[in-house]
Write a protein that holds these residues in place. Structure first.
Motif, PDB file in Angstrom:
ATOM      1  N   VAL A 289      -9.498 -13.735  -3.806  1.00  0.00           N
ATOM      2  CA  VAL A 289      -8.651 -12.962  -2.892  1.00  0.00           C
ATOM      3  C   VAL A 289      -8.488 -11.537  -3.418  1.00  0.00           C
ATOM      4  CG1 VAL A 289      -6.496 -13.728  -4.003  1.00  0.00           C
ATOM      5  CG2 VAL A 289      -6.468 -12.925  -1.618  1.00  0.00           C
ATOM      6  N   ILE A 290      -8.534 -10.589  -2.497  1.00  0.00           N
ATOM      7  CA  ILE A 290      -8.311  -9.180  -2.836  1.00  0.00           C
ATOM      8  C   ILE A 290      -7.426  -8.556  -1.754  1.00  0.00           C
ATOM      9  CG2 ILE A 290     -10.498  -8.938  -4.086  1.00  0.00           C
ATOM     10  CD1 ILE A 290     -10.199  -7.218  -0.741  1.00  0.00           C
ATOM     11  N   THR A 291      -6.867  -7.403  -2.072  1.00  0.00           N
ATOM     12  CA  THR A 291      -6.191  -6.609  -1.045  1.00  0.00           C
ATOM     13  C   THR A 291      -6.840  -5.229  -1.030  1.00  0.00           C
ATOM     14  OG1 THR A 291      -4.470  -5.918  -2.610  1.00  0.00           O
ATOM     15  CG2 THR A 291      -3.985  -7.810  -1.189  1.00  0.00           C
ATOM     16  N   ASP A 292      -6.995  -4.686   0.167  1.00  0.00           N
ATOM     17  CA  ASP A 292      -7.692  -3.418   0.318  1.00  0.00           C
ATOM     18  C   ASP A 292      -6.838  -2.471   1.152  1.00  0.00           C
ATOM     19  OD1 ASP A 292     -10.160  -2.014  -0.289  1.00  0.00           O
ATOM     20  OD2 ASP A 292     -10.564  -2.033   1.860  1.00  0.00           O
ATOM     21  N   PRO A 293      -6.388  -1.346   0.563  1.00  0.00           N
ATOM     22  CA  PRO A 293      -5.577  -0.389   1.320  1.00  0.00           C
ATOM     23  C   PRO A 293      -6.441   0.660   2.025  1.00  0.00           C
ATOM     24  CG  PRO A 293      -5.611   0.246  -0.978  1.00  0.00           C
ATOM     25  CD  PRO A 293      -6.475  -0.992  -0.866  1.00  0.00           C
ATOM     26  N   PHE A 294      -5.966   1.110   3.157  1.00  0.00           N
ATOM     27  CA  PHE A 294      -6.638   2.190   3.881  1.00  0.00           C
ATOM     28  C   PHE A 294      -5.566   3.015   4.580  1.00  0.00           C
ATOM     29  CE2 PHE A 294      -9.256   4.472   6.837  1.00  0.00           C
ATOM     30  CZ  PHE A 294     -10.477   4.600   6.194  1.00  0.00           C
ATOM     31  N   THR A 295      -5.611   4.324   4.416  1.00  0.00           N
ATOM     32  CA  THR A 295      -4.554   5.191   4.944  1.00  0.00           C
ATOM     33  C   THR A 295      -5.090   6.109   6.029  1.00  0.00           C
ATOM     34  OG1 THR A 295      -3.398   5.151   2.820  1.00  0.00           O
ATOM     35  CG2 THR A 295      -2.818   6.921   4.344  1.00  0.00           C
ATOM     36  N   VAL A 296      -4.320   6.194   7.118  1.00  0.00           N
ATOM     37  CA  VAL A 296      -4.653   7.141   8.183  1.00  0.00           C
ATOM     38  C   VAL A 296      -3.584   8.234   8.187  1.00  0.00           C
ATOM     39  CG1 VAL A 296      -5.884   5.471   9.592  1.00  0.00           C
ATOM     40  CG2 VAL A 296      -3.455   5.750   9.926  1.00  0.00           C
ATOM     41  N   HIS A 297      -4.035   9.462   8.310  1.00  0.00           N
ATOM     42  CA  HIS A 297      -3.147  10.620   8.320  1.00  0.00           C
ATOM     43  C   HIS A 297      -3.127  11.176   9.740  1.00  0.00           C
ATOM     44  CE1 HIS A 297      -3.261  10.666   3.864  1.00  0.00           C
ATOM     45  NE2 HIS A 297      -4.501  10.246   4.056  1.00  0.00           N
ATOM     46  N   PHE A 298      -1.950  11.191  10.347  1.00  0.00           N
ATOM     47  CA  PHE A 298      -1.816  11.652  11.723  1.00  0.00           C
ATOM     48  C   PHE A 298      -1.646  13.169  11.762  1.00  0.00           C
ATOM     49  CE2 PHE A 298      -0.954   7.235  12.203  1.00  0.00           C
ATOM     50  CZ  PHE A 298      -1.229   6.916  13.521  1.00  0.00           C
ATOM     51  N   ARG A 299      -2.278  13.790  12.725  1.00  0.00           N
ATOM     52  CA  ARG A 299      -2.021  15.203  12.954  1.00  0.00           C
ATOM     53  C   ARG A 299      -0.709  15.338  13.727  1.00  0.00           C
ATOM     54  NH1 ARG A 299      -3.475  16.683  18.123  1.00  0.00           N
ATOM     55  NH2 ARG A 299      -4.711  15.179  19.313  1.00  0.00           N
ATOM     56  N   GLN A 300      -0.238  16.534  13.881  1.00  0.00           N
ATOM     57  CA  GLN A 300       0.962  16.765  14.682  1.00  0.00           C
ATOM     58  C   GLN A 300       0.633  16.472  16.142  1.00  0.00           C
ATOM     59  OE1 GLN A 300       4.038  17.437  13.796  1.00  0.00           O
ATOM     60  NE2 GLN A 300       3.717  17.816  11.613  1.00  0.00           N
ATOM     61  N   LEU A 301       1.381  15.546  16.733  1.00  0.00           N
ATOM     62  CA  LEU A 301       1.105  15.112  18.103  1.00  0.00           C
ATOM     63  C   LEU A 301       2.193  15.598  19.048  1.00  0.00           C
ATOM     64  CD1 LEU A 301       0.165  11.411  17.278  1.00  0.00           C
ATOM     65  CD2 LEU A 301      -1.426  13.302  17.699  1.00  0.00           C
TER      66      LEU A 301
END
Length: 199
Positions: free
Chosen positions: A123-135
């Protein structure tokens, strides 16, 4: 040198998105719905939650098999260290995306591989980040109307028009954002002696 026969692969999920991702690696797998209670435990961290549920899903399917490798996966979205859920309504989706404007959301995916014969668990955990622009309010409203992301944690579909909401993506494997980190999965399979390139 004869090629090693690849064991049967099972995906403990009915997610169309995960099915499409796994098909990138191999067309030879069977989808089985795992019967698992996904309620978080008291004081359980996000990492503990996705790891536990990924294992539970894989084991729920592996328990009915005598051989094969079972893939289980679970994902949560984190904003300001709080788990965010599916919006279910347009009003909730608007609120989520308004909160995310100019901010970052991290998706944490738990991935488990269970050998149904040996009961060995990885078992592993994998992080992924999304950066939002100004909406703008108009952009948020238009996006929700066009894509109806009401069943998606975080109120967006990164594999579709949701990509237009972002300024940047950060992580090792973009597939992780959709729910199945294929780079890490391939390594878990290699650990079990399975090389999909040679099978």
């Amino acid at each position: 040198m004869p090629q090693r026969t690849i064991p049967s692969l099972y995906l403990a999920s009915t997610s169309v998105y995960r099915q499409q991702l796994l098909a990138k690696l191999t067309p030879r797998f069977t989808m089985i719905k795992p019967e698992v209670d996904e309620t978080p435990l008291p004081n359980e961290t996000a990492t503990e939650l996705v790891s536990r549920l990924a294992i539970a899903k894989a084991q729920a399917v592996a328990g009915n098999l005598s051989e094969g490798l079972v893939i289980g996966s679970d994902q949560v979205a984190l904003f300001n260290n709080h788990i965010i859920g599916k919006p279910h309504t347009s009003a909730n989706a608007y609120q989520q995306l308004s909160d995310f404007s100019g901010q970052s959301v991290t998706f944490l995916t738990g991935l488990a591989l269970v050998n149904a014969q040996t009961r060995h668990i990885q078992v592993i955990t994998d992080p992924f980040t999304v950066h939002f622009r100004q909406l703008s309010a108009a952009e948020i409203t238009a996006y929700i109307e066009k894509e109806q992301p009401l069943d998606c944690a975080g109120s967006f579909k990164s594999e579709g028009l949701g990509i237009s909401l972002f300024s940047k993506l950060s992580g090792d494997d973009p597939n992780s954002l959709v729910g199945l980190p294929l780079i890490r999965l391939n390594q878990l399979l290699l650990n079990e002696g399975v090389n999909l390139l040679l099978g």
